[in-house]
Scaffold this motif. Sequence first.
Motif, PDB file in Angstrom:
ATOM      1  N   THR A 233       0.865  -1.193   0.000  1.00  0.00           N
ATOM      2  CA  THR A 233       0.000   0.000   0.000  1.00  0.00           C
ATOM      3  C   THR A 233       0.898   1.239   0.000  1.00  0.00           C
ATOM      4  OG1 THR A 233      -1.672  -1.233   1.200  1.00  0.00           O
ATOM      5  CG2 THR A 233      -1.897   1.160   1.216  1.00  0.00           C
ATOM      6  N   LYS A 310      -7.122  -1.832  -2.987  1.00  0.00           N
ATOM      7  CA  LYS A 310      -7.699  -2.521  -1.819  1.00  0.00           C
ATOM      8  C   LYS A 310      -8.635  -1.630  -0.999  1.00  0.00           C
ATOM      9  CE  LYS A 310      -3.676  -3.484  -0.128  1.00  0.00           C
ATOM     10  NZ  LYS A 310      -3.023  -2.675  -1.179  1.00  0.00           N
ATOM     11  N   ASN A 311      -8.722  -0.351  -1.350  1.00  0.00           N
ATOM     12  CA  ASN A 311      -9.567   0.572  -0.566  1.00  0.00           C
ATOM     13  C   ASN A 311     -11.047   0.313  -0.789  1.00  0.00           C
ATOM     14  OD1 ASN A 311      -7.206   1.767   0.131  1.00  0.00           O
ATOM     15  ND2 ASN A 311      -7.439   3.532  -1.228  1.00  0.00           N
ATOM     16  N   THR A 312     -11.834   0.644   0.211  1.00  0.00           N
ATOM     17  CA  THR A 312     -13.285   0.611   0.043  1.00  0.00           C
ATOM     18  C   THR A 312     -13.832   1.911   0.607  1.00  0.00           C
ATOM     19  OG1 THR A 312     -13.007  -1.649   0.841  1.00  0.00           O
ATOM     20  CG2 THR A 312     -15.247  -0.973   0.331  1.00  0.00           C
ATOM     21  N   GLU A 315     -11.723   4.705   2.215  1.00  0.00           N
ATOM     22  CA  GLU A 315     -10.849   4.437   3.360  1.00  0.00           C
ATOM     23  C   GLU A 315      -9.619   3.700   2.861  1.00  0.00           C
ATOM     24  OE1 GLU A 315     -13.914   3.621   7.052  1.00  0.00           O
ATOM     25  OE2 GLU A 315     -12.863   1.958   6.095  1.00  0.00           O
ATOM     26  N   ARG A 317      -7.213   0.971   3.111  1.00  0.00           N
ATOM     27  CA  ARG A 317      -7.213  -0.328   3.806  1.00  0.00           C
ATOM     28  C   ARG A 317      -5.841  -0.980   3.716  1.00  0.00           C
ATOM     29  NH1 ARG A 317     -12.446  -2.712   4.744  1.00  0.00           N
ATOM     30  NH2 ARG A 317     -13.843  -0.932   4.810  1.00  0.00           N
ATOM     31  N   TYR A 329      -5.955  -8.498   7.137  1.00  0.00           N
ATOM     32  CA  TYR A 329      -6.201  -7.574   6.025  1.00  0.00           C
ATOM     33  C   TYR A 329      -7.468  -6.756   6.240  1.00  0.00           C
ATOM     34  CZ  TYR A 329      -9.152 -11.545   4.591  1.00  0.00           C
ATOM     35  OH  TYR A 329     -10.078 -12.562   4.562  1.00  0.00           O
ATOM     36  N   ASP A 330      -7.659  -5.770   5.360  1.00  0.00           N
ATOM     37  CA  ASP A 330      -8.809  -4.863   5.421  1.00  0.00           C
ATOM     38  C   ASP A 330      -8.812  -3.991   6.664  1.00  0.00           C
ATOM     39  OD1 ASP A 330     -10.017  -5.333   3.021  1.00  0.00           O
ATOM     40  OD2 ASP A 330     -11.444  -6.826   3.769  1.00  0.00           O
ATOM     41  N   SER A 332      -8.478  -0.543   8.324  1.00  0.00           N
ATOM     42  CA  SER A 332      -8.493   0.861   7.949  1.00  0.00           C
ATOM     43  C   SER A 332      -7.507   1.634   8.845  1.00  0.00           C
ATOM     44  CB  SER A 332      -9.942   1.327   8.099  1.00  0.00           C
ATOM     45  OG  SER A 332      -9.979   2.669   8.322  1.00  0.00           O
TER      46      SER A 332
END
Length: 348
Positions: A233, A310-312, A315, A317, A329-330, A332
């Motif tokens: 990231t 990978k962001n949602t 945010e 992530r 993972y995931d 924030s």
Amino acid sequence: MINPIYYQESGIEKINQYIKNHQPTKVIFLVDENTRELCFPKVVSELEIESETKVLEIASGEENKNLYTCISLWEALTELKIDRKSLLINIGGGVLTDMGGFVANCYKRGIAFINIPTTLLAMVDASIGGKTGVDLGSFKNQIGNFALPQMVLIEPDFIQTQSFEQIRSGFAEIIKHGLIADSNYWQKIKQIQNPDAENTGNLIETSIKIKKSVVSLDFTESGLRKILNFGHTIGHAVESFFLENQTPILHGEGVAFGMIAESYISMKKNLLSPFENEEIRNYIASIYPKLPVKQENFDKILAFMQNDKKNTRNEIRFVLLEKIGKAVYDISVENELIIEAMTQMLKD
Ligand code: GLY
């Protein structure tokens, strides 16, 4: 679901078998100026091909991993009257295998392709697992899809064609495999102070096994596969930053930076122990040169992270470490902590 991976002579035998069984109309080799000279002659001398063959060459380098190069390849394939029963054999590093897979998968809705990775990075990561694609401007791998090669052939001798810096770049993905999935493997990796062809060659199989086991549980990256992005990231954002500045760094140098910063974030989130964070930082910093990132670059780097796949819902992530050998993972992470982690990177 994953493509078969074969090693050395047995891999060549499998390709020969494939060609014999499928009788492709034409076999096209995709190479760059380096692999044409250093790897292609060995491959072609060992293959038994009765079909007509053609060689297409692209210029090496991340700056050529874009749709313009793809268009020139699709035009060349069209001009050569390549049909859907033809076979594309990609011989090169991650840029070439990512782009070659994408070109093959989109041309006439898909022709078969085989990957022969020639760099450590492509052997342990890029050529395995079916991710294909190209960059869009400075955004890494922004355009792409999942497409599996018929098989991957690993020839560790090809690593010897690489510079020390390139091998060290691929080694970052090996470090990542230890950190996310196997603490014993990390202990073994940590003994290496000089990641050259000799010291890294015998780690390839273990790294491929780790990558394969993750990908086979989550091919399209809806969950678990995200752990393979540990260090990426921040790493990708830093890489994009330098690419945009026309002073590109190697992928593994960005990932090394990202793994140190993301381990720090893992510690601040009360996941990773301070002791393990220190261990990771000390080892990675002893192998990779310090990147010339400055405080005034942080906003730009953060902006690249905002575009991470990978962001949602806007945010950022992250994949973080719970301990060495176990990733989550995931997660924030707030901008302030990302800035704090990058600020730590400026210290000696
Ligand atoms: N390079 C990360 C992945 O293949 O998922």
